[in-house]
Design a protein around this motif. Sequence first.
Motif, mmCIF file in Angstrom:
data_model
loop_
_atom_site.group_PDB
_atom_site.id
_atom_site.type_symbol
_atom_site.label_atom_id
_atom_site.label_comp_id
_atom_site.label_asym_id
_atom_site.label_seq_id
_atom_site.Cartn_x
_atom_site.Cartn_y
_atom_site.Cartn_z
ATOM 1 N N ALA A 132 0.781 -1.247 -0.171
ATOM 2 C CA ALA A 132 0.142 -0.038 0.022
ATOM 3 C C ALA A 132 0.833 1.399 0.253
ATOM 4 O O ALA A 132 0.812 2.272 -0.573
ATOM 5 N N GLY A 133 1.870 1.221 0.892
ATOM 6 C CA GLY A 133 2.675 2.384 0.886
ATOM 7 C C GLY A 133 3.507 2.598 -0.408
ATOM 8 O O GLY A 133 3.676 3.639 -1.146
ATOM 9 N N MET A 165 4.326 5.826 -5.295
ATOM 10 C CA MET A 165 4.487 5.884 -6.969
ATOM 11 C C MET A 165 3.505 6.745 -7.380
ATOM 12 O O MET A 165 3.734 7.387 -8.319
ATOM 13 N N GLY A 166 1.992 6.448 -6.947
ATOM 14 C CA GLY A 166 1.188 7.064 -7.465
ATOM 15 C C GLY A 166 1.381 8.832 -7.482
ATOM 16 O O GLY A 166 1.087 9.434 -8.379
ATOM 17 N N VAL A 167 1.460 9.232 -6.208
ATOM 18 C CA VAL A 167 1.446 10.630 -5.676
ATOM 19 C C VAL A 167 2.702 11.228 -6.651
ATOM 20 O O VAL A 167 2.671 12.217 -7.360
ATOM 21 N N THR A 168 4.007 10.414 -6.667
ATOM 22 C CA THR A 168 5.175 11.130 -7.115
ATOM 23 C C THR A 168 5.096 10.933 -8.885
ATOM 24 O O THR A 168 5.668 11.942 -9.299
ATOM 25 N N GLN A 228 4.974 20.373 -1.175
ATOM 26 C CA GLN A 228 3.377 20.089 -0.899
ATOM 27 C C GLN A 228 3.132 18.365 -1.026
ATOM 28 O O GLN A 228 2.472 17.925 -0.244
ATOM 29 N N MET A 229 3.838 17.899 -2.045
ATOM 30 C CA MET A 229 3.722 16.453 -2.240
ATOM 31 C C MET A 229 4.371 15.634 -1.401
ATOM 32 O O MET A 229 3.921 14.636 -0.704
ATOM 33 N N ARG A 288 2.586 12.429 5.603
ATOM 34 C CA ARG A 288 1.475 12.331 6.486
ATOM 35 C C ARG A 288 0.637 11.198 6.254
ATOM 36 O O ARG A 288 0.181 10.344 7.003
ATOM 37 N N GLY A 289 0.702 10.698 4.871
ATOM 38 C CA GLY A 289 -0.134 9.591 4.566
ATOM 39 C C GLY A 289 0.578 8.252 4.797
ATOM 40 O O GLY A 289 -0.066 7.297 5.153
ATOM 41 N N LEU A 290 1.856 8.410 5.158
ATOM 42 C CA LEU A 290 2.562 7.430 5.781
ATOM 43 C C LEU A 290 2.559 7.058 7.110
ATOM 44 O O LEU A 290 3.115 6.120 7.745
ATOM 45 N N GLY A 291 2.025 8.144 7.829
ATOM 46 C CA GLY A 291 1.972 8.244 9.229
ATOM 47 C C GLY A 291 2.699 9.254 10.180
ATOM 48 O O GLY A 291 2.590 9.094 11.163
#
Length: 221
Positions: free
Chosen positions: A148-149, A154-157, A179-180, A186-189
């Motif tokens: 998932a990580g 990869m998707g965001v980048t 920003q990214m 944040r999404g990773l925790g």
Amino acid sequence: MSIDRSNPRAMRTRAALIGAGRRLYRERPVDAVTVDDIVQAAAVGKGSFYNHFADREALVRAISSEIRASVETAVTLANEGVSDPARRMARAVCGYLRFGLDQAESAGVLVRIHSGHTSLSAPLNKGLVEDIENGLAAGRFTVATVEAGLLFVMGVTQLALVRVVQEPTPAFAVSLSQQMCALILRGLGLGGAEADLIAAQASDEIVRKGAAPAPPGETAH
């Protein structure tokens, strides 16, 4: 397909085909480029193409692997001496986007022909997978699974790279990378304040100033 790398003529032909493919894929979607287009742009015979590549898709894979290897080199340089998984992640993303500024043609090609090397076992994903695993083991990341990580990062980048290719200005790339990176961390925790700080530092050091070595004394948390 095996190539005699001791044969200068064969290597020149292969390089001409790859170069032609890069130029064409920078301007057109993969499906819009034919083998005839490639050999015409490379100024070689059609038979020569099949001496080096089984089909068009094999050429696409060769070009993609070559460019991604260059990206990995840039990311490795950006993360030299850095051990904290969160900082490595941010600097890797920034290195990827900085590549979009420094190697605009290659980045444009990668955007066009991105072949989705999303497997955990893909050799080119080894560093990212290890950083996610280390982040989970150290309690820095809390994402549900490594896969998932991987897909999230990869998707965001990749989409961020698309925007840098569309608007290849340093000011925009610096802002977007910050920003990214904050979003990814944040999404990773990571907590918001720490994610923002790491993102800002990575964006400044890698995208604004270039892929400089890590600051002296950087250590894991």
